[in-house]
Every structure is written in C-alpha cells, then in structure tokens.
Design an enzyme around this catalytic site. Sequence first.
Site, PDB file in Angstrom:
ATOM      1  N   GLU A  36      39.224  38.514  38.379  1.00 39.88           N
ATOM      2  CA  GLU A  36      38.413  37.904  37.757  1.00 39.88           C
ATOM      3  C   GLU A  36      38.215  37.255  37.093  1.00 39.88           C
ATOM      4  OE1 GLU A  36      35.493  38.603  39.631  1.00 39.88           O
ATOM      5  OE2 GLU A  36      36.061  40.221  40.904  1.00 39.88           O
ATOM      6  N   CYS A  85      31.531  34.666  31.586  1.00 44.52           N
ATOM      7  CA  CYS A  85      32.435  33.782  32.973  1.00 44.52           C
ATOM      8  C   CYS A  85      31.531  32.464  33.702  1.00 44.52           C
ATOM      9  CB  CYS A  85      33.308  34.587  33.428  1.00 44.52           C
ATOM     10  SG  CYS A  85      32.053  35.433  34.385  1.00 44.52           S
TER      11      CYS A  85
HETATM   12  P1  NAD Z   1      42.568  37.071  28.497  1.00 47.57           P
HETATM   13  O1  NAD Z   1      43.370  36.362  29.243  1.00 47.57           O
HETATM   14  O2  NAD Z   1      43.002  35.878  27.250  1.00 47.57           O
HETATM   15  O3  NAD Z   1      42.892  38.346  28.197  1.00 47.57           O
HETATM   16  C1  NAD Z   1      42.168  39.375  28.697  1.00 47.57           C
HETATM   17  C2  NAD Z   1      42.979  40.652  28.782  1.00 47.57           C
HETATM   18  O4  NAD Z   1      44.518  40.802  29.443  1.00 47.57           O
HETATM   19  C3  NAD Z   1      42.571  41.659  27.538  1.00 47.57           C
HETATM   20  O5  NAD Z   1      42.974  42.493  27.891  1.00 47.57           O
HETATM   21  C4  NAD Z   1      44.772  40.696  27.216  1.00 47.57           C
HETATM   22  O6  NAD Z   1      44.978  41.841  26.181  1.00 47.57           O
HETATM   23  C5  NAD Z   1      45.256  40.851  28.172  1.00 47.57           C
HETATM   24  N1  NAD Z   1      46.362  40.629  28.087  1.00 47.57           N
HETATM   25  C6  NAD Z   1      46.834  39.508  27.882  1.00 47.57           C
HETATM   26  N2  NAD Z   1      48.246  38.847  27.591  1.00 47.57           N
HETATM   27  C7  NAD Z   1      48.431  39.464  29.176  1.00 47.57           C
HETATM   28  C8  NAD Z   1      49.824  39.330  29.748  1.00 47.57           C
HETATM   29  N3  NAD Z   1      50.957  38.483  29.920  1.00 47.57           N
HETATM   30  N4  NAD Z   1      49.547  40.329  30.616  1.00 47.57           N
HETATM   31  C9  NAD Z   1      48.349  40.979  31.155  1.00 47.57           C
HETATM   32  N5  NAD Z   1      47.884  41.508  29.964  1.00 47.57           N
HETATM   33  C10 NAD Z   1      47.363  40.874  29.293  1.00 47.57           C
HETATM   34  O7  NAD Z   1      41.472  36.278  28.022  1.00 47.57           O
HETATM   35  P2  NAD Z   1      39.872  37.024  27.767  1.00 47.57           P
HETATM   36  O8  NAD Z   1      40.347  35.165  26.874  1.00 47.57           O
HETATM   37  O9  NAD Z   1      39.661  37.966  27.264  1.00 47.57           O
HETATM   38  O10 NAD Z   1      39.042  36.081  28.545  1.00 47.57           O
HETATM   39  C11 NAD Z   1      37.750  34.602  28.338  1.00 47.57           C
HETATM   40  C12 NAD Z   1      38.624  34.982  30.222  1.00 47.57           C
HETATM   41  O11 NAD Z   1      38.100  35.998  31.180  1.00 47.57           O
HETATM   42  C13 NAD Z   1      37.774  33.781  30.293  1.00 47.57           C
HETATM   43  O12 NAD Z   1      38.137  32.751  31.383  1.00 47.57           O
HETATM   44  C14 NAD Z   1      36.512  34.032  31.427  1.00 47.57           C
HETATM   45  O13 NAD Z   1      35.885  33.100  32.150  1.00 47.57           O
HETATM   46  C15 NAD Z   1      37.397  35.077  31.856  1.00 47.57           C
HETATM   47  N6  NAD Z   1      35.862  35.970  32.595  1.00 47.57           N
HETATM   48  C16 NAD Z   1      36.114  36.453  33.192  1.00 47.57           C
HETATM   49  C17 NAD Z   1      35.302  37.169  34.348  1.00 47.57           C
HETATM   50  C18 NAD Z   1      34.700  37.763  35.268  1.00 47.57           C
HETATM   51  O14 NAD Z   1      34.455  38.347  36.372  1.00 47.57           O
HETATM   52  N7  NAD Z   1      35.136  36.474  36.354  1.00 47.57           N
HETATM   53  C19 NAD Z   1      34.442  38.464  33.296  1.00 47.57           C
HETATM   54  C20 NAD Z   1      34.660  38.009  31.447  1.00 47.57           C
HETATM   55  C21 NAD Z   1      35.732  36.791  31.666  1.00 47.57           C
END
Ligand code: NAD
Length: 533
Positions: free
Chosen positions: A256, A290
Amino acid sequence: MSASQTSAPSSPRPAGPDGAASPRRLLEKLSPVSGARLGDFPVADEAEVRAAVARARAAFPEWRDTPLASRIEVLGRVKQVLAEQGEHYARKISEDTGKPTFEATMMEIGAVPLLLDYMLRRAPVLLRRQKVSTPIVLPGKSGFIEHFPRGVIGIISPWNFPFQLAVVPVLSALIGGNTVVLKQSEITPIVAGVVEDLFRRIGLPAGVVEIVHGDGSTGAALTRAEVDMLFFTGSVATGRKVMAAAAQRPIPVELELGGKDAMIVCADANLERAAEAAVWGGLVNCGQACVSVERIFVVDAIHDRFVEKVREKVSRVTVGGPDEQADMGPLTSSAQLGIVERHVNAAVAAGAKVVFGGEKLQRPGQFFAPTLLTGVTPEMEIFREETFGPVLPVIRVRDEDEAVRLANASEFGLAGSVWTQDIDKGLRLASRMECGQVSVNDVIQSVGHPALPFGGVRSSGIGRYHGDAGILAFMNTRGIMVDRGFLNSEPLWFPYAGKVSHGFELLKGITTRSLGSLVKGFLGLRKKMTRPK
Ligand code: NAD
C-alpha cells in the site's frame, strides 16, 4: 534520519547467552509542534525480530484452530477498549504526530470500529466452505472452495495515520486465523505504544500479536525473517525493498504505497462544495495522507471562479498544535517539511504562482502554511512526485477529456475524485480514472466505507484490503473436489487402448455443447474403463 529521530546514547540490554549485556540502540523523539524531547525509544535488532516471529509461529496452530466465533468475540473487544480509552489514545496520537485531536479521534480511532464491524459480520460468510457448480463432463463430482490462513504475517506500517494503518491490517489478518508480527514507524513511537496497549487489553493468547519497535533496520529484519506474508504500507522506495525481500523466499506481498491523487472539477460542479472539498482534501492531516488531493484539474470555463473560492477558504484555515484547536497541524517529520519546501520552490521557479501561503511558518515546530498554487504543469516535480504536504496545486485544463488524460499521466494510481452534478457523467469519468478508488462529489471519505476495497495500481501498490478483499488478502485458497468413490475406475484413467475415438466424440460434445456427443463419448469410454481379462 529526521530531526525527530536523531540517535541518542544507547541503554543496557538484557544479557545475551554469553552473559555480556549488549547496548540497545535508542531513537530520540522530538515533538513536531514544539521541538521538545518526548522520550527515547528502543530499536529491536535482528535476533529480537526473529524471536518475535518464532513466538508468533508457535502461537499460530492454536489461534488458527480457535473457532471463528471465539476469534470474533476476542477481536470485538477492540470496540470496548476504544470506547474506554479512545480519548486518551487520541491525545497520544496528537502528541506524537501533531495532528488535530478531532482528526485523531475521527480518522484514526473512529475508522477502526467501522471497518472492524464489517469484518466481524462478513468473516462467517466469506470463510465458510462454499460449494461451486460442477460441469456435466465431471459426473459424480462436487466442488468446494475454502480459505485457510497464510500463517505468520509481517506487517510494517507508516507514520501518517500510525494508529489506523497498523490496527486495521492486524485485525484483518487475525480474523482469518493468522498471527502477526507488527513493526510500526519509528517516527511515531508513542502511537506504537498505544497500539501495543490496545492489543494487550483485548486479551489475545500469547504470541498472536507480537510487536517489535524500531526503524528501517527492524523492518528489514522482519522482511528477512520466516514470515509467510508481508503487508507493507509506506513509500514506493521502501516498498521495492520489501518486495525484493519477499521474492527471495518467495512469499506473497501486499504493498500500500503513495499517491498523487487527482481531483477533476467539471464546469457543472457544485463549486462551493468542490472548493470546500479541495481545501479539506488537500490539507487534512497537513496533506500527509496517501489519498490527499495532490492535483486539482479545473476546466477553463470555471477555473478563475473556482480558484477564488479556494483562496478565500484556504485563507480561513487555522494552523497550530493540538492544544490550539486548529484545523491544521505541523508536518509530522522534519524530512517531510524539507520535501514540501523543495516542491513548492521548484514549482515557483518553473512558473507556478503562489496564490496563498508558500512558506514555512515563523514559529517553533514543523509548520508550513496552507498553500495554493496555480499555473502548475505536468513538467513540474510537484505534478509528478508525491508532496505529502499542505499544498493545493491547480492545473488549468481545456475540458474533462484533457483532465482525465493528465490525471492518468502519473506513475501513481491510488485514488481520485470527480466533481459534477451529472452523476451519470461522474460515473463515466470515474470509470476512466486509472486508480483503485474514485469518489464522485466527495473526497477521502471513501476510505472509511467498510465495504469498499482499498489499494492502488502502478506504483501506488499491489493488492487490496478493506471490504471482503481485506479478509481474503490474508488467506490462502483451497479447492476441494469430492467423488463418492463408487466406481472402481474413471474414464480418464488407464488403460487408454480403444479410447481415442470416444475421446474425440466427448471433445465434440464439450466444444459444441452437444448432449448427444457427450453421452455417446462417455458411454464409449465407460466400456473401455477396465482392461480385458
Ligand atoms: P517509509 O517507507 O519511509 O516507512 C514505512 C515503514 O517502513 C516504517 O515502519 C519504516 O520503519 C519501515 N522501513 C523503512 N525501511 C525499511 C526496509 N528497508 N525494510 C522494511 N521496512 C522498512 O514510509 P513513511 O514515510 O513512513 O510513509 C509515508 C508513505 O506511505 C507515503 O508515500 C504515503 O503515501 C504512503 N502511505 C500509503 C498508504 C496506503 O494505504 N496506500 C497509507 C499511508 C501512507
């Protein structure tokens, strides 16, 4: 690493097998509203993640075999806890993220019982064994479909709706009998504790939900651990890494990811409502959704009138911390503030016009002014990349066809909206939008419709949750065929001698739907089913 997550000195950890206490890495959390230090939070390492997965694995058989009615009873307690703790949780969410407490209450906590109720109601229907119709060419057989849990699900969640986006996937996985290891965002560690408190209070058996705290390294460790599925919500960049890790085993993965949602305003729209929606849809949660409105396509005939209405409404949006009862809070992460500044400055340098706002506010914390830009074009970064901030970019278009074409000219395809008083036209335009959810004359609220599937196309993700899809996303499917076993052999089995011409007859019956050929072919084959003695 953002300012709110700078490393702090390590604290002692329990002694390892060799008796030596290894230091535990800590992350410092700063308030997005004031910059004040809110605490230090531990980072789980690879060994801790593997131990959590092992506990979830050990808990799986019993939870899987727990009758669905009992799982429903346990999960239903979430509503009771939210009734008792909801206000406390909402304030904690606001403290951690900076978002208005009204938003925390309605969009984070309020969404959970709504989606949960649907799941509790639908699971008994979706998860029971279903009989399917069997074609005449398979005489004596009957077919069934049943779903069974995948096993241990690794769930990784983001910071923008840190409560809802952790709790809803966990509940969706649990109802079908899976166990879960959850890794929440390091940017919102206070909410991570709130979610832990919620699952502790409902009295799940040990190991059914394991929560590991930490940053990307902890998330990466979870993707390498022996889980049976990964469910990831976050950025496209991390989503790629999660998918690559899943490919190594390989295990199913649901992603997502981000969006660049389009709002298409037709000439016959209720302009007052559309302008109000643009402001809320672009600025809710400080634009960090998002499904935020990130591109507003307005047809030429009403462009100037619409922009003036939006300007007037944006100018009335109040900005401040949760204690100030403002409409809009700060950016939750300082890194996000940097991205918003970069997108706005680049757009202005390329010819966009700032109608309102356009800069960081001169006060402590990560506040950026609600911003309205016109003259945005497809070449600009702000048109192509997710801004995830309080910015409304308006794009003037000739007509609705141009709006749809440009809306679809995006790497993303999460959600979108169409604004017209002609509902048939609205539905026609909605069907042409290449994304996972579309609203006609509404925005964002469709996410809370419990029966609608949610998810994206292209770089916005893979898979769907919410609605029936949300339960089935975490299930494997099994097909079962039953034969009563009266015959000693089958027409298809050995021996083949003397069967070819009857096979041709049967094939003719299948392809032409001729009952005569079917019967003739079958009777011929039946005679040849046993070898002559
Ligand atoms: P992010 O990708 O930076 O982090 C998300 C999660 O992934 C965090 O818990 C982080 O610690 C973890 N993470 C980081 N590196 C990782 C790795 N190498 N392996 C596994 N996990 C890892 O995203 P964010 O900044 O927390 O969230 C914002 C983004 O999420 C935006 O792009 C937003 O659009 C998207 N988002 C999507 C939805 C949806 O339902 N489609 C909902 C909310 C947010």
